[in-house]
Design an enzyme around this catalytic site. Structure first.
Site, short mmCIF file in Angstrom:
data_model
loop_
_atom_site.label_atom_id
_atom_site.label_comp_id
_atom_site.label_asym_id
_atom_site.label_seq_id
_atom_site.Cartn_x
_atom_site.Cartn_y
_atom_site.Cartn_z
N HIS A 124 0.82 -1.22 0.00
CA HIS A 124 0.00 0.00 0.00
C HIS A 124 0.85 1.27 0.00
O HIS A 124 0.37 2.33 0.40
CB HIS A 124 -0.96 0.00 1.20
CG HIS A 124 -2.06 -1.02 1.10
ND1 HIS A 124 -2.76 -1.49 2.19
CD2 HIS A 124 -2.58 -1.67 0.02
CE1 HIS A 124 -3.67 -2.38 1.79
NE2 HIS A 124 -3.57 -2.52 0.47
N CYS A 132 3.23 14.46 -7.12
CA CYS A 132 2.39 15.56 -7.59
C CYS A 132 1.14 14.98 -8.26
O CYS A 132 1.20 13.95 -8.92
CB CYS A 132 3.17 16.41 -8.58
SG CYS A 132 2.20 17.78 -9.24
N CYS A 135 2.01 16.72 -12.33
CA CYS A 135 3.18 16.40 -13.14
C CYS A 135 3.81 15.10 -12.63
O CYS A 135 3.22 14.39 -11.82
CB CYS A 135 4.18 17.56 -13.14
SG CYS A 135 5.13 17.77 -11.62
N CYS A 152 3.85 21.08 -5.03
CA CYS A 152 4.90 20.55 -5.90
C CYS A 152 5.96 21.61 -6.16
O CYS A 152 5.62 22.72 -6.59
CB CYS A 152 4.27 20.10 -7.22
SG CYS A 152 5.47 19.53 -8.43
N CYS A 155 5.67 22.36 -10.20
CA CYS A 155 4.54 22.99 -10.89
C CYS A 155 3.56 23.66 -9.93
O CYS A 155 2.58 24.24 -10.37
CB CYS A 155 3.81 21.97 -11.76
SG CYS A 155 2.76 20.87 -10.80
N ALA A 236 1.29 -9.35 18.77
CA ALA A 236 2.38 -9.90 17.94
C ALA A 236 3.74 -9.62 18.56
O ALA A 236 4.68 -10.40 18.37
CB ALA A 236 2.30 -9.30 16.54
C1 BJW Z 1 -3.13 -6.78 16.70
C2 BJW Z 1 -2.55 -6.00 17.67
C3 BJW Z 1 -1.41 -6.49 18.23
C4 BJW Z 1 -4.26 -4.95 17.00
N1 BJW Z 1 -0.90 -7.66 17.82
N2 BJW Z 1 -2.63 -7.94 16.30
C5 BJW Z 1 -13.05 -7.65 -3.05
C6 BJW Z 1 -14.11 -7.73 -2.17
C7 BJW Z 1 -14.62 -6.57 -1.59
C8 BJW Z 1 -14.07 -5.32 -1.85
C9 BJW Z 1 -13.02 -5.25 -2.72
C10 BJW Z 1 -12.52 -6.41 -3.30
N3 BJW Z 1 -11.47 -6.05 -4.09
C11 BJW Z 1 -11.30 -4.71 -4.01
C12 BJW Z 1 -12.23 -4.19 -3.18
C13 BJW Z 1 -12.37 -2.73 -2.82
C14 BJW Z 1 -11.42 -2.28 -1.75
C15 BJW Z 1 -11.70 -3.07 -0.48
O1 BJW Z 1 -11.00 -3.99 -0.11
N4 BJW Z 1 -12.71 -2.66 0.26
C16 BJW Z 1 -13.06 -3.35 1.53
C17 BJW Z 1 -13.17 -2.31 2.64
C18 BJW Z 1 -14.32 -4.13 1.33
N5 BJW Z 1 -10.03 -2.41 -2.16
C19 BJW Z 1 -9.42 -1.48 -2.86
O2 BJW Z 1 -9.98 -0.46 -3.22
C20 BJW Z 1 -7.96 -1.72 -3.23
N6 BJW Z 1 -7.77 -1.44 -4.60
C21 BJW Z 1 -8.33 -2.18 -5.58
O3 BJW Z 1 -8.95 -3.19 -5.36
O4 BJW Z 1 -8.11 -1.68 -6.83
C22 BJW Z 1 -8.75 -2.26 -7.96
C23 BJW Z 1 -8.20 -1.53 -9.13
C24 BJW Z 1 -7.47 -2.20 -10.06
C25 BJW Z 1 -6.92 -1.49 -11.14
C26 BJW Z 1 -7.11 -0.12 -11.23
C27 BJW Z 1 -7.83 0.55 -10.28
C28 BJW Z 1 -8.37 -0.15 -9.21
C29 BJW Z 1 -7.02 -0.75 -2.51
C30 BJW Z 1 -7.07 -0.88 -1.03
C31 BJW Z 1 -6.21 0.23 -0.40
C32 BJW Z 1 -6.29 0.23 1.12
N7 BJW Z 1 -5.64 1.41 1.61
C33 BJW Z 1 -5.46 1.59 3.05
C34 BJW Z 1 -4.79 2.96 3.27
C35 BJW Z 1 -3.31 2.88 2.89
C36 BJW Z 1 -2.61 4.16 3.12
C37 BJW Z 1 -2.61 4.58 4.57
O5 BJW Z 1 -2.11 3.87 5.45
O6 BJW Z 1 -3.13 5.66 4.82
O7 BJW Z 1 -4.66 0.55 3.57
S1 BJW Z 1 -6.97 1.45 3.99
C38 BJW Z 1 -6.23 0.61 5.37
O8 BJW Z 1 -6.70 -0.77 5.45
C39 BJW Z 1 -4.76 0.52 5.02
C40 BJW Z 1 -4.41 -0.83 5.55
O9 BJW Z 1 -3.19 -1.29 4.96
C41 BJW Z 1 -5.59 -1.66 5.20
C42 BJW Z 1 -5.72 -2.92 6.00
O10 BJW Z 1 -5.89 -2.66 7.35
P1 BJW Z 1 -5.28 -3.63 8.44
O11 BJW Z 1 -3.80 -3.60 8.36
O12 BJW Z 1 -5.92 -4.95 8.35
O13 BJW Z 1 -5.66 -2.85 9.79
P2 BJW Z 1 -6.99 -2.94 10.70
O14 BJW Z 1 -6.97 -1.75 11.58
O15 BJW Z 1 -8.19 -3.15 9.89
O16 BJW Z 1 -6.80 -4.25 11.57
C43 BJW Z 1 -5.81 -4.32 12.58
C44 BJW Z 1 -5.77 -5.76 13.07
O17 BJW Z 1 -4.70 -5.86 14.00
C45 BJW Z 1 -7.04 -6.20 13.84
O18 BJW Z 1 -7.40 -7.49 13.39
C46 BJW Z 1 -6.59 -6.24 15.30
O19 BJW Z 1 -7.25 -7.27 16.04
C47 BJW Z 1 -5.14 -6.56 15.16
N8 BJW Z 1 -4.29 -6.08 16.24
N9 BJW Z 1 -3.37 -4.86 17.83
C48 BJW Z 1 -1.59 -8.36 16.85
N10 BJW Z 1 -0.78 -5.78 19.23
ZN ZN Z 2 3.97 18.99 -10.13
#
Ligand code: BJW
Ligand code: ZN
Length: 248
Positions: A124, A132, A135, A152, A155, A236
């Site tokens: 991600h 930008c 550009c 940027c 630009c 973890a």
């Molecule tokens: C502990 C702990 C401890 C706590 N020890 N554990 C199929 C089905 C349904 C939907 C879709 C699909 N395919 C695509 C989609 C749409 C969408 C999607 O998935 N939506 C869902 C919400 C349903 N996906 C997308 O849009 C993706 N792109 C895409 O599919 O593009 C298609 C395309 C192709 C070609 C051209 C154009 C488009 C992109 C997804 C991008 C996600 N971005 C983010 C932001 C990143 C930047 C940033 O950080 O700001 O990524 S959103 C956010 O969620 C971030 C994370 O990486 C991601 C996952 O979250 P994560 O890591 O699981 O965190 P949490 O908070 O949810 O969970 C934490 C866990 O830790 C919990 O389980 C706790 O219990 C545990 N925990 N403490 C161990 N100490």
């Molecule tokens: Zn630019």
């Protein structure tokens, strides 16, 4: 019951010592012990708790209100800059001294690399990257705080974070690299992810298709748990180091 996962963890450690190829799929939970808030289910950061990631991590949110989105990123950048990788990140570096370990992270904090992991696949993007919107300018930018919104130098249009938002594609090299290493691994360690966001969560299915063992490390059961061969409960930062301590 707890004895059950502890015995299985010992077996896993033995397989690592025997050269099993390991891939780690990490999520926000791995950095929780560093004090970095997760996306879903943490209420300890009142400032941003009324926003869901779907309200901020989208191109539409940025178009609507770039300053709001940048304030959120600036806040997260400052937390990341002030903290450091924890025992979970370090355990994976130590594991790589024993066997082949590749890390695919959904996190943008760079903590795996900071801890010493090599060849990390950033699925991600990275929170220190900017580019930008008009550009081709792209760079690493470590300013904390950021001028909001940053502009940027070429630009003067808006800079955006070099991360992957909802609706955007995974960087092709990262998507392909992850598919390759996951298809070829013997063990997939899924660490601290809710398994709610695709295509990242689909890597678990890919690993299973290729007969890898899937082992989940999470504070609580998640969308991954029913697809995992073993679920290791706890932080973890406490449980990943057990992989190294378990007698081989
Ligand atoms: C502990 C702990 C401890 C706590 N020890 N554990 C199929 C089905 C349904 C939907 C879709 C699909 N395919 C695509 C989609 C749409 C969408 C999607 O998935 N939506 C869902 C919400 C349903 N996906 C997308 O849009 C993706 N792109 C895409 O599919 O593009 C298609 C395309 C192709 C070609 C051209 C154009 C488009 C992109 C997804 C991008 C996600 N971005 C983010 C932001 C990143 C930047 C940033 O950080 O700001 O990524 S959103 C956010 O969620 C971030 C994370 O990486 C991601 C996952 O979250 P994560 O890591 O699981 O965190 P949490 O908070 O949810 O969970 C934490 C866990 O830790 C919990 O389980 C706790 O219990 C545990 N925990 N403490 C161990 N100490
Ligand atoms: Zn630019």
């Amino acid at each position: 019951m707890s004895e059950h996962w502890q015995n299985k963890l010992e077996e896993l450690a033995r397989r690592c010592h025997d050269g099993a190829r390991v891939v780690v799929l990490s999520g926000a939970g791995i950095s929780a012990a560093s004090g970095i808030p997760t996306f879903r289910g943490s209420e300890d950061h009142a400032l941003w708790s009324r926003y869901r990631p779907e309200d901020l991590a989208t191109p539409e949110a940025f178009d609507r209100d770039p300053e709001l989105v940048w304030r959120w990123y600036d806040w997260r950048r400052s937390l990341i800059a002030e903290s450091a990788p924890n025992d979970a990140h370090h355990a994976l570096v130590d594991l790589a001294a024993i066997t082949d370990v590749r890390v695919v992270t959904q996190n943008v904090d760079g903590y795996h690399q900071q801890a010493g992991s090599q060849d990390v696949i950033e699925y991600h993007g990275n929170i220190w990257a900017v580019r930008c919107i008009s550009c081709t300018f792209a760079d690493m930018d470590h300013r904390v705080p950021m001028p909001i919104p940053p502009r940027c130098p070429r630009c003067n249009d808006l800079l955006r974070p070099g991360v992957v938002w909802f609706g955007e594609g995974i960087p092709p090299a990262a998507a392909q690299g992850a598919d390759e290493v996951v298809s070829a691994c013997d063990i997939l360690l899924v660490v601290g992810t809710a398994g709610a966001v695709y295509p990242a969560a689909g890597l678990v299915t890919l690993a299973r298709l290729h007969d890898a063992s899937v082992v989940e490390f999470n504070l609580e059961p998640s969308a991954i748990t029913q697809r995992a061969d073993l679920y290791v409960p706890g932080s973890a930062a406490d449980t990943l180091p057990l992989l190294l301590e378990a007698p081989a």
